[in-house]
Design an enzyme around this catalytic site. Structure first.
Site, PDB file in Angstrom:
ATOM      1  N   LYS A 206       0.849  -1.202   0.000  1.00  0.00           N
ATOM      2  CA  LYS A 206       0.000   0.000   0.000  1.00  0.00           C
ATOM      3  C   LYS A 206       0.883   1.250   0.000  1.00  0.00           C
ATOM      4  CE  LYS A 206      -3.557   2.170   2.824  1.00  0.00           C
ATOM      5  NZ  LYS A 206      -4.434   2.041   3.984  1.00  0.00           N
ATOM      6  N   GLU A 212      10.872  -4.712   3.917  1.00  0.00           N
ATOM      7  CA  GLU A 212      10.968  -6.122   3.531  1.00  0.00           C
ATOM      8  C   GLU A 212      10.534  -6.315   2.071  1.00  0.00           C
ATOM      9  OE1 GLU A 212       9.514  -4.779   6.143  1.00  0.00           O
ATOM     10  OE2 GLU A 212       9.324  -6.165   7.834  1.00  0.00           O
ATOM     11  N   GLY A 267      -4.725  -2.184   5.253  1.00  0.00           N
ATOM     12  CA  GLY A 267      -3.945  -3.318   4.745  1.00  0.00           C
ATOM     13  C   GLY A 267      -4.552  -4.670   5.091  1.00  0.00           C
ATOM     14  N   ARG A 268      -4.966  -4.833   6.337  1.00  0.00           N
ATOM     15  CA  ARG A 268      -5.462  -6.157   6.765  1.00  0.00           C
ATOM     16  C   ARG A 268      -6.893  -6.428   6.299  1.00  0.00           C
ATOM     17  NH1 ARG A 268      -3.995  -2.794  10.711  1.00  0.00           N
ATOM     18  NH2 ARG A 268      -5.569  -1.897  12.091  1.00  0.00           N
ATOM     19  N   GLU A 353      -3.814  -6.874  15.164  1.00  0.00           N
ATOM     20  CA  GLU A 353      -3.316  -5.570  14.700  1.00  0.00           C
ATOM     21  C   GLU A 353      -4.435  -4.520  14.798  1.00  0.00           C
ATOM     22  OE1 GLU A 353      -0.052  -5.315  11.616  1.00  0.00           O
ATOM     23  OE2 GLU A 353      -1.641  -4.339  10.491  1.00  0.00           O
ATOM     24  N   HIS A 384      -2.694 -33.096  17.901  1.00  0.00           N
ATOM     25  CA  HIS A 384      -1.465 -33.843  18.209  1.00  0.00           C
ATOM     26  C   HIS A 384      -0.344 -32.917  18.661  1.00  0.00           C
ATOM     27  CE1 HIS A 384      -3.193 -37.599  16.768  1.00  0.00           C
ATOM     28  NE2 HIS A 384      -3.828 -36.824  15.896  1.00  0.00           N
ATOM     29  N   LYS A 512       9.446  -0.807  13.442  1.00  0.00           N
ATOM     30  CA  LYS A 512       9.890  -0.473  12.074  1.00  0.00           C
ATOM     31  C   LYS A 512      10.930   0.625  12.131  1.00  0.00           C
ATOM     32  CE  LYS A 512       5.826  -1.163   9.096  1.00  0.00           C
ATOM     33  NZ  LYS A 512       4.811  -0.462   8.322  1.00  0.00           N
TER      34      LYS A 512
HETATM   35  O1  F6P Z   1       2.400  -4.834   9.710  1.00  0.00           O
HETATM   36  C1  F6P Z   1       2.292  -3.463   9.584  1.00  0.00           C
HETATM   37  C2  F6P Z   1       1.731  -3.070   8.258  1.00  0.00           C
HETATM   38  O2  F6P Z   1       1.689  -1.676   8.196  1.00  0.00           O
HETATM   39  C3  F6P Z   1       0.365  -3.678   7.999  1.00  0.00           C
HETATM   40  O3  F6P Z   1      -0.669  -2.969   8.551  1.00  0.00           O
HETATM   41  C4  F6P Z   1       0.349  -3.773   6.533  1.00  0.00           C
HETATM   42  O4  F6P Z   1      -0.607  -4.685   6.109  1.00  0.00           O
HETATM   43  C5  F6P Z   1       1.762  -4.228   6.254  1.00  0.00           C
HETATM   44  O5  F6P Z   1       2.543  -3.534   7.193  1.00  0.00           O
HETATM   45  C6  F6P Z   1       2.255  -3.995   4.865  1.00  0.00           C
HETATM   46  O6  F6P Z   1       2.237  -2.648   4.494  1.00  0.00           O
HETATM   47  P1  F6P Z   1       2.363  -2.214   2.994  1.00  0.00           P
HETATM   48  O7  F6P Z   1       1.226  -2.773   2.244  1.00  0.00           O
HETATM   49  O8  F6P Z   1       2.353  -0.724   3.003  1.00  0.00           O
HETATM   50  O9  F6P Z   1       3.673  -2.745   2.478  1.00  0.00           O
END
Ligand code: F6P
Length: 546
Positions: A206, A212, A267-268, A353, A384, A512
């Protein structure tokens, strides 16, 4: 704004929780043969049975009274109408607009977002068809065979969970791989199997700033360029999903290869947006539309069903009851369906979250436990691994058991065996096994009194473990849409009931920010920031030995 715990219904519920403390679920079933009828409901494709929760008709009406006092219905209407209820970020919360299948116009800041959504869906459809038909070509003119979806958190878990859930319906047009971890081993394992000429990358972020994801995307570009030796290949092998056109441009992805989303999609809650593009590529656009249809059905249910029959609201009320009143601090998600094996991980982000917070709307520390720790895995594997704890541990963990009537793949007696475990576990968790029954069993097995005495306490199961059973007709695209939307609206309702801002995630930002500061120390020998003695020594230890 008064604290929830000052509300009359909250106080009444606190008293009820004390009274029910000594009551066993088994006795509630013995006293009322209609318990299942009273505490279950059905909507097309879903049976929701909460009769094995430790509630009575009085508690149910007190919980509904609380929902009324907290104005859940008004808040729900505010969400659906596009009000900026994410007030810490000044945004609307409109993932429901992404599956607004009856196309009612929805105006936010003077813009009809339904039109925007439909335009983006059309773009997803067109691109999906181009790729799946083989019209979209890589830099050597070959059709795409593999899709690598790069993203993390909400830009990964939803699409990957749904892909896994519906893999039985995929044809062999494309293979799909998900890469979320910045640990290079994940990307390397994927790329080692693939041919750059036939690989398409979908970079989903987003913000398009997530370290990452950007690191994995840059390494993927290098992998393509190492083979193509021509920057023009990027346009044929990379598309992005993002709200941040400036960053996608800076990354080198042409605007026509960017699928958009909007700041009103958290995002979620974003799998219904272009973040779901990998799902559409893998399963076809029609399946993606069916997922949206299933979610839309639940949106309608959530908007119109009476409180006492409103499944997402009931889910939220039960969670609140178990956590904030009965004091159970964890909740297990136990799918008895291999297809749903990623659901626990997906819901961990969804619930924790969103509502894993401890201040109310007005920033006051809340005096109650907010949401439980969400965890789990497929029920059979869990049996199990950790069910011993669920049955006899001295901490009670309420659980959602999820199964389906028709398996995706019928194979001999497999599904009946699976389902017999589902039924057995919820029954055992509710009823337990008391001393009389254990003794009778040991006597029947010919044990002596000394042997019985040695074993008795170990074999008693207290029972009284609350569970909810959710039975789907089958796990298909619509069902997955329904299930996810049920939990989304549960999370929304839970946030309102708890007075928690569900749509920000400031708690994730702290780590972060610190990680990016430390990154500069690891990448540059002469950069050293001040830390506590443990962190400084750990960094020094790592740097001296890497
Ligand atoms: O885990 C933190 C977060 O900001 C989430 O809310 C989001 O889904 C994820 O990182 C990824 O963010 P982006 O889509 O901006 O890479």
């Amino acid at each position: 704004m008064s604290c929830r715990s000052q509300l009359t219904s909250w106080k009444v519920l606190s008293e009820s929780a004390k009274k029910l403390g000594g009551v066993h679920l088994k006795s509630l079933f013995e006293q009322d043969k209609q318990r299942f009828e009273k505490f279950s409901c059905q909507i097309p494709g879903v049976l929701f049975d909460y009769s094995k929760q430790l509630i009575t008709p009085e508690v149910k009406s007190q919980l509904i009274q609380l929902a009324e006092e907290c104005n859940v219905a008004q808040w729900r209407n505010r969400m659906f109408s596009g009000e900026k209820i994410n007030f810490t970020e000044n945004r609307s919360v409109l993932h429901v607009a992404l599956r607004n299948r009856d196309n009612t116009p929805l105006i936010v800041d003077g813009v009809n977002v339904t039109e925007q959504v439909n335009a983006e869906l059309a773009k997803i459809k067109q691109f999906t068809e181009q790729v799946r038909s083989g019209d979209w070509r890589g830099y050597t003119g070959k059709a795409v065979k593999n899709v690598v979806a790069i993203g993390v958190g909400g830009s990964n878990l939803g699409p990957q969970m749904v892909t896994e859930a519906l893999a039985s319906f995929a044809d062999d047009t494309l293979d799909i791989y998900y890469v979320s971890n910045v640990d290079g081993v994940q990307l390397a394992h994927v790329l080692n199997k693939l041919d750059p000429e036939t690989t398409l990358f979908v970079v989903s972020s987003k913000t398009f700033t997530t370290s990452e994801t950007m690191t994995n995307a840059r390494s993927s570009v290098a992998w393509i360029l190492a083979s193509a030796q021509d920057d023009a290949a990027i346009a044929k092998h990379f598309v992005a999903v993002s709200t941040n056109l400036e960053k996608t441009r800076a990354f080198g992805i042409a605007d026509e290869n960017v699928f958009t989303m909007w700041d009103w999609v958290g995002g979620r809650f974003s799998l219904w947006s272009a973040i779901g593009l990998p799902i559409a590529l893998y399963l076809g656009f029609e399946a993606f539309q069916d997922i949206l249809e299933g979610a839309f059905e639940i949106d309608e249910h959530f908007k119109t069903a009476e409180a006492g029959e409103n499944i997402p609201l009931l889910m939220a009320l039960l969670s609140l009851w178990n956590t904030s009143f009965l004091g159970h601090k964890a909740q297990a998600i136990l799918p008895y369906d291999q297809a749903l094996h990623m659901l626990p991980a997906y819901l961990q982000q969804g619930e924790m979250e969103s509502n894993g917070k401890s201040v109310s709307f007005d920033g006051q520390t809340v005096p109650y436990t907010t949401v439980p720790l969400i965890w789990g895995m497929t029920g059979i594997n869990g049996q199990h691994a950790f069910y011993q704890y669920l049955h006899q541990g001295n901490t009670i963990v309420p659980a959602d058991f999820i199964a389906s009537i028709k398996p995706q793949v019928a194979m001999g007696a497999h599904h009946d065996i699976l389902m017999s475990n589902f039924f057995a576990q919820t029954e055992a968790m509710m009823a337990g096994v008391d001393e009389v029954a254990v003794r009778a069993d040991l006597v029947a097995k010919g044990k002596s009194e000394d042997e019985i005495q040695a074993l008795l306490a170990h074999k008693i199961h207290q029972g009284n473990r609350p569970t909810t059973s959710i039975i789907l007709d089958t796990v298909d695209a619509k069902a997955v849409g329904r299930l996810v939307a049920m939990y989304e609206h549960k999370i929304f309702s839970q946030g309102i009931l708890l007075q928690i801002c569900s749509f920000d995630q400031w708690g994730v930002e702290l780590g972060k920010g610190l990680a990016s500061k430390i990154e500069s120390e690891l990448l540059n020998e002469d950069v050293n920031h001040e830390h506590d003695s443990s962190t400084s020594s750990l960094i020094a230890y790592y740097k001296s030995r890497r």
